[in-house]
Scaffold this motif. Structure first.
Motif, PDB file in Angstrom:
ATOM      1  N   THR A  25       0.831  -1.205   0.000  1.00 43.69           N
ATOM      2  CA  THR A  25       0.000   0.000   0.000  1.00 43.69           C
ATOM      3  C   THR A  25       0.866   1.256   0.000  1.00 43.69           C
ATOM      4  OG1 THR A  25      -1.731  -1.172   1.191  1.00 43.69           O
ATOM      5  CG2 THR A  25      -1.824   1.229   1.233  1.00 43.69           C
ATOM      6  N   ALA A  26       1.916   1.258   0.802  1.00 48.41           N
ATOM      7  CA  ALA A  26       2.820   2.413   0.853  1.00 48.41           C
ATOM      8  C   ALA A  26       3.531   2.617  -0.477  1.00 48.41           C
ATOM      9  CB  ALA A  26       3.830   2.236   1.975  1.00 48.41           C
ATOM     10  N   ALA A  27       3.925   1.534  -1.124  1.00 48.91           N
ATOM     11  CA  ALA A  27       4.593   1.643  -2.426  1.00 48.91           C
ATOM     12  C   ALA A  27       3.637   2.221  -3.477  1.00 48.91           C
ATOM     13  CB  ALA A  27       5.106   0.283  -2.872  1.00 48.91           C
ATOM     14  N   GLY A  28       2.386   1.784  -3.448  1.00 49.63           N
ATOM     15  CA  GLY A  28       1.408   2.322  -4.388  1.00 49.63           C
ATOM     16  C   GLY A  28       1.107   3.783  -4.132  1.00 49.63           C
ATOM     17  N   THR A  37       1.950  15.101 -13.457  1.00 48.90           N
ATOM     18  CA  THR A  37       0.654  15.061 -14.122  1.00 48.90           C
ATOM     19  C   THR A  37       0.327  13.624 -14.478  1.00 48.90           C
ATOM     20  OG1 THR A  37       1.639  15.382 -16.301  1.00 48.90           O
ATOM     21  CG2 THR A  37       0.941  17.365 -15.105  1.00 48.90           C
ATOM     22  N   ILE A  38      -0.955  13.344 -14.585  1.00 53.86           N
ATOM     23  CA  ILE A  38      -1.404  11.999 -14.922  1.00 53.86           C
ATOM     24  C   ILE A  38      -2.311  12.100 -16.142  1.00 53.86           C
ATOM     25  CG2 ILE A  38      -2.727  10.005 -14.148  1.00 53.86           C
ATOM     26  CD1 ILE A  38      -1.888  10.604 -11.341  1.00 53.86           C
ATOM     27  N   ASP A  44      -8.542   7.183 -15.638  1.00 55.38           N
ATOM     28  CA  ASP A  44      -9.793   6.440 -15.791  1.00 55.38           C
ATOM     29  C   ASP A  44      -9.578   4.942 -15.601  1.00 55.38           C
ATOM     30  OD1 ASP A  44     -11.111   8.797 -16.289  1.00 55.38           O
ATOM     31  OD2 ASP A  44     -11.102   8.553 -18.473  1.00 55.38           O
ATOM     32  N   SER A  45      -8.462   4.433 -16.132  1.00 57.22           N
ATOM     33  CA  SER A  45      -8.146   3.011 -15.975  1.00 57.22           C
ATOM     34  C   SER A  45      -7.907   2.661 -14.506  1.00 57.22           C
ATOM     35  CB  SER A  45      -6.909   2.651 -16.780  1.00 57.22           C
ATOM     36  OG  SER A  45      -7.105   2.903 -18.137  1.00 57.22           O
ATOM     37  N   MET A  46      -7.169   3.505 -13.807  1.00 50.61           N
ATOM     38  CA  MET A  46      -6.884   3.247 -12.384  1.00 50.61           C
ATOM     39  C   MET A  46      -8.160   3.290 -11.553  1.00 50.61           C
ATOM     40  SD  MET A  46      -3.226   5.044 -11.555  1.00 50.61           S
ATOM     41  CE  MET A  46      -3.874   6.700 -11.656  1.00 50.61           C
ATOM     42  N   LEU A  47      -9.032   4.250 -11.838  1.00 51.79           N
ATOM     43  CA  LEU A  47     -10.276   4.344 -11.089  1.00 51.79           C
ATOM     44  C   LEU A  47     -11.193   3.157 -11.372  1.00 51.79           C
ATOM     45  CD1 LEU A  47     -11.044   8.160 -11.382  1.00 51.79           C
ATOM     46  CD2 LEU A  47     -10.362   6.905  -9.337  1.00 51.79           C
ATOM     47  N   GLY A  48     -11.214   2.712 -12.621  1.00 48.64           N
ATOM     48  CA  GLY A  48     -12.004   1.532 -12.971  1.00 48.64           C
ATOM     49  C   GLY A  48     -11.490   0.281 -12.285  1.00 48.64           C
ATOM     50  N   PHE A  49     -10.163   0.123 -12.242  1.00 50.61           N
ATOM     51  CA  PHE A  49      -9.563  -1.026 -11.559  1.00 50.61           C
ATOM     52  C   PHE A  49      -9.885  -0.984 -10.065  1.00 50.61           C
ATOM     53  CE2 PHE A  49      -6.005  -2.929  -9.266  1.00 50.61           C
ATOM     54  CZ  PHE A  49      -6.087  -4.240  -9.740  1.00 50.61           C
TER      55      PHE A  49
END
Length: 59
Positions: A25-28, A37-38, A44-49
């Motif tokens: 969790t800390a690494a993420g 910037t993202i 969108d992909s990260m939020l969907g995952f």
């Protein structure tokens, strides 16, 4: 690896699992500090995952 962990008592196994979970969790979370910037498509992909993981966890 399984044999290595089975030699410990359950309390120590739970402690090791907790430290592993905390570390991942800390690494993420640390990735946020290294990006300025993202890309919107990547976001969108990260939020969907994340939504899929949380739906799976609720079952």
């Amino acid at each position: 690896m399984i044999d290595f962990l089975q030699q410990y008592n359950p309390v120590t196994q739970a402690f090791i699992a907790t430290l592993f979970t905390w570390g991942v969790t800390a690494a993420g979370a640390a990735l946020v500090f290294f990006s300025k910037t993202i890309n919107q498509k990547f976001m969108d992909s990260m939020l969907g995952f994340a939504a899929g993981v949380m739906i799976a966890a609720s079952f």
